[in-house]
Design an enzyme around this catalytic site. Structure first.
Site, mmCIF file in Angstrom:
data_model
loop_
_atom_site.group_PDB
_atom_site.id
_atom_site.type_symbol
_atom_site.label_atom_id
_atom_site.label_comp_id
_atom_site.label_asym_id
_atom_site.label_seq_id
_atom_site.Cartn_x
_atom_site.Cartn_y
_atom_site.Cartn_z
ATOM 1 N NE ARG A 123 -3.774 -0.243 2.176
ATOM 2 C CZ ARG A 123 -4.978 -0.233 1.691
ATOM 3 N NH1 ARG A 123 -5.362 1.132 1.109
ATOM 4 N NH2 ARG A 123 -5.523 -1.209 1.556
ATOM 5 C CD GLU A 144 -23.483 3.132 -27.749
ATOM 6 O OE1 GLU A 144 -24.292 3.842 -27.820
ATOM 7 O OE2 GLU A 144 -22.558 3.457 -27.836
#
Ligand code: NAG
Ligand code: NAG
Ligand code: NAG
Ligand code: NAG
Ligand code: NAG
Ligand code: NAG
Length: 494
Positions: A123, A144
Site C-alpha cells: 500500500r 453498446e
C-alpha cells in the site's frame, strides 16, 4: 356487529403474521446497516494512518484502476505502454491476481479489478489512478460495447459453434475479452441473446423492422430499457464506478463485499457510507481523469504522471533496459473471440522513452498520434461487427434517440455514480488549476532567467541600454514615416 369466529381467528393470525414479517424486515435492515457500517469503518481505519507521503508523488508501483468504458484503453496503449517496458508491467490480472506483488518487482498494474486488489499490494509503495465518466454515457457505452463484441460471433452458424470457437482461441497465448471481468459475463450473455433472436427471425421468415431506433429493436437485440433492468445489469453495471472504487464489485476479493453490495442495492439509504469511502479514495489518488474532459485530462496525465515516470527513467539510467524492450514475449489482448488483430505499435517510441529522450511535450505528441490510430481501428471494428445486426447501428448521433424516461431511469439506478462523478469533477478542477499554476510558475522562472542575464549588467547600465534601444527604435520609426511621406508626395507629382 357480529363477527364470524373463524374470520376473527383468521384476522388475529393475519395481524400476527404481518407483525412477524415487519419485524423480520426490520431485523434484516438492522443487520444490513451493521454490515455496511462495519465495512465502512474498517475501510477507513485501514487508510487512516496516513503514510506521510505526498499523494502526488509517484510511488514504485502504479495501479491503474480501469473502470470499464471510461476510455482507459487509450491511456493504456497511448501513454502507459509508451512509458513502461513490457518487462515492467505486472502480469495482467483479469479476474484473479496471478502473481505475488511482494515478490514480483513490477511497476505498472492496469486492470478492471476493483480497489480490493489494494489488500494484495504494498500500500505505501503504490500510487493509484483512475478515470471517471458521466454515468449515463458509461452505461450506454457498456450496452453498446457488449452488443458490439457479442455481434462479432454472429459469423458462426449457431451458438454451439460460436462458443466452441471462442474456447479454442482462449488456449493460445491470447487473452480474449471473454476472460476479462465484466465482459466475461456481459458478452456471453448478449451473445446468447443475439443468437436466440436470430433463430427466432429465421423461424418467422420475413421480419420487417419498422422502427430504426437501435436502442429499441426487439427483433434484433435486447432493448436498452430491458437490459437495464436485468439481474446481470444490477450485479455488474449500475453504480459500477462507485462499487469498483469502493472495492465492492461482483469481482471483489473481499469476502464481505458481496453482502455489503447486496445490502446497499436493497436499501438505497445505505449507499451513503459507500459513497464516502469512494470519495475519500478518489481524494488520495495520484490522478483522476474525466472521460468528458478528454484533452485536458490527457494533458494533466502527461504533466502529473508522465513527467514523473520520465524523470524516474532519467535518474535510474535505463540504458541497460533497452535490450529487453523488444525481446519480451508479450501477451496479446484480443478484443473479440473471432479475430486477433491488435495494435502492437509504438515499440520505437518506447525505446525513445527509455533512452531518456522523451519529454512531456513529445509524450503528448506521441499520444495524439497514437489515439488517432487507435480510434480509427476501433471505429472500423465497430462498424464491421454491427453490420451483423443491421439495421441496428450505434453512432454518435443515435444516443439522442434514447428516450428521456430511460435516461432518468439510468440516473436513478446509478445514483451513487452520479454523486461520485460530481465529486470527481471538483477534484479535477482543483488539480487542473494546481498544475496550470505550476506551469505558469515555471514559465515565470524562465522570465526570471532572462532577467538574470540582464542582471549581470548593473542596474544603471541596464537603464542606459534600454533608453538607447528606445531611442534607436524611435529613430527607425521616424525614418519609416518620412520615407512613406516621400513616396506619397512623389506619387502626387506624377
Ligand atoms: C452448428 O453448426 C455446426 C457447423 O456448421 C454444425 O456442424 C452443427 O451441427 C450445428 N449445430 C446445431 C445444433 O445446429
Ligand atoms: C457476478 O455477476 C454475474 C452476472 O450476473 C453472475 O453470474 C455471478 O455469479 C456474479 N458473481 C458473484 C460473486 O456474485
Ligand atoms: C549511467 O550510465 C552511464 C553511461 O551509460 C554510466 O557511466 C553511469 O555510471 C550510469 N549511472 C548510474 C547511476 O548508473
Ligand atoms: C504501425 O504504425 C505504422 C505507421 O505508424 C503503420 O503503417 C502500421 O500498419 C502499424 N502496424 C500495426 C500492426 O498496426
Ligand atoms: C534525442 O533526440 C535527438 C533529436 O530528436 C537526437 O538527435 C538525439 O540523438 C537523441 N538522443 C538520444 C540519446 O537518443
Ligand atoms: C453504421 O454507422 C456508421 C457511421 O455512420 C457507418 O459508417 C456504417 O456504414 C453504418 N453501418 C451500417 C450497417 O449501416
Amino acid at each position: 356487529m357480529h363477527m364470524n369466529p373463524i374470520l376473527k381467528l383468521a384476522l388475529v393470525w393475519f395481524i400476527l403474521l404481518a407483525s412477524v414479517l415487519v419485524s423480520f424486515a426490520e431485523l434484516e435492515f438492522g443487520h444490513c446497516e451493521r454490515v455496511v457500517k462495519e465495512w465502512a469503518d474498517t475501510s477507513s481505519s485501514r487508510e487512516e494512518h496516513p503514510p506521510n507521503i505526498d499523494k502526488r508523488s509517484l510511488q514504485d508501483l502504479l495501479f491503474f484502476l480501469h473502470v470499464p468504458r471510461t476510455g482507459g484503453r487509450t491511456y493504456f496503449h497511448c501513454f502507459l505502454r509508451k512509458l513502461y517496458d513490457n518487462a515492467e508491467e505486472c502480469p495482467r490480472s483479469y479476474d484473479k491476481l496471478h502473481f505475488d506483488p511482494r515478490k514480483q518487482k513490477c511497476k505498472l498494474l492496469a486492470t478492471h479489478d476493483d480497489y480490493s486488489l489494494m489488500s494484495k499490494l504494498p500500500r505505501e509503495r503504490t500510487s493509484v489512478m483512475t478515470i471517471v465518466r458521466d454515468p449515463v454515457a458509461r452505461v450506454l457505452s457498456t450496452y453498446e460495447f457488449s452488443v458490439e463484441v457479442a455481434a462479432r460471433f454472429l459469423v458462426h452458424p449457431n451458438l454451439t459453434s460460436a462458443t466452441r470457437m471462442s474456447g479454442r482461441i482462449r488456449k493460445n497465448n491470447v487473452i480474449s475479452t471473454l476472460d476479462i471481468w465484466p465482459w466475461k459475463y456481459l458478452v456471453p450473455w448478449m451473445r446468447q441473446d443475439l443468437f436466440a433472436r436470430r433463430d427466432a427471425r429465421k423461424l418467422k421468415g420475413v421480419v420487417i423492422i419498422e422502427d430504426d431506433n437501435p436502442y429499441d429493436m426487439e427483433e434484433m437485440l435486447m432493448p436498452l430499457h430491458k437490459y437495464l433492468d436485468t439481474p446481470t445489469a444490477h450485479d455488474i453495471i449500475h453504480n459500477g464506478a462507485t462499487f469498483q472504487i469502493a472495492g465492492l464489485t461482483n469481482n471483489s476479493r473481499l469476502s464481505e463485499a458481496h453482502e455489503v453490495r447486496h445490502c446497499v442495492q436493497k436499501y438505497r439509504n445505505l449507499g451513503e457510507p459507500v459513497l464516502q469511502v469512494a470519495k475519500r479514495r478518489l481524494d488520495s489518488m495520484l490522478y483522476v481523469g474525466l472521460t468528458e474532459e478528454h484533452r485536458e485530462s490527457a494533458s494533466l496525465f502527461a504533466n502529473v504522471v508522465g513527467s514523473q515516470v520520465l524523470s524516474q527513467l532519467v535518474t535510474s539510467n535505463a540504458t541497460a533496459k533497452t535490450k529487453t524492450t523488444k525481446s519480451e514475449a508479450s501477451v496479446t489482448v484480443s478484443e473479440s473471440g473471432s479475430d486477433k488483430s491488435e495494435i502492437q505499435n509504438g515499440t520505437s517510441d518506447k525505446i525513445e522513452a527509455k533512452s531518456g529522450n522523451m519529454t512531456v511535450k513529445t509524450l503528448m505528441e506521441v499520444y495524439e498520434g497514437c489515439i488517432t490510430h487507435l480510434r480509427k481501428s476501433q471505429g472500423t471494428r465497430r462498424v464491421n461487427s454491427l453490420k451483423r445486426i443491421s439495421p441496428a447501428n450505434f453512432t454518435r448521433g443515435t444516443r439522442a434517440r434514447v428516450p428521456n424516461e430511460v435516461i432518468q431511469q439510468i440516473k436513478s439506478l446509478n445514483n451513487l455514480d452520479v454523486e461520485l462523478y460530481k465529486y470527481a469533477k471538483e477534484i479535477f478542477v482543483k488539480e487542473h488549476e494546481l498544475v496550470s499554476k505550476k506551469m505558469v510558475s515555471t514559465s515565470k522562472r524562465s522570465i526570471v532567467d532572462l532577467q538574470n542575464v540582464f542582471g549581470e549588467m548593473e542596474g544603471e547600465k541596464l537603464w542606459k541600454f534600454v533608453s538607447v534601444a528606445l531611442m534607436l527604435l524611435l529613430l527607425f520609426l521616424l525614418y519609416l514615416f518620412v520615407n512613406a511621406r516621400r513616396r506619397i508626395t512623389s506619387k502626387v507629382k506624377i
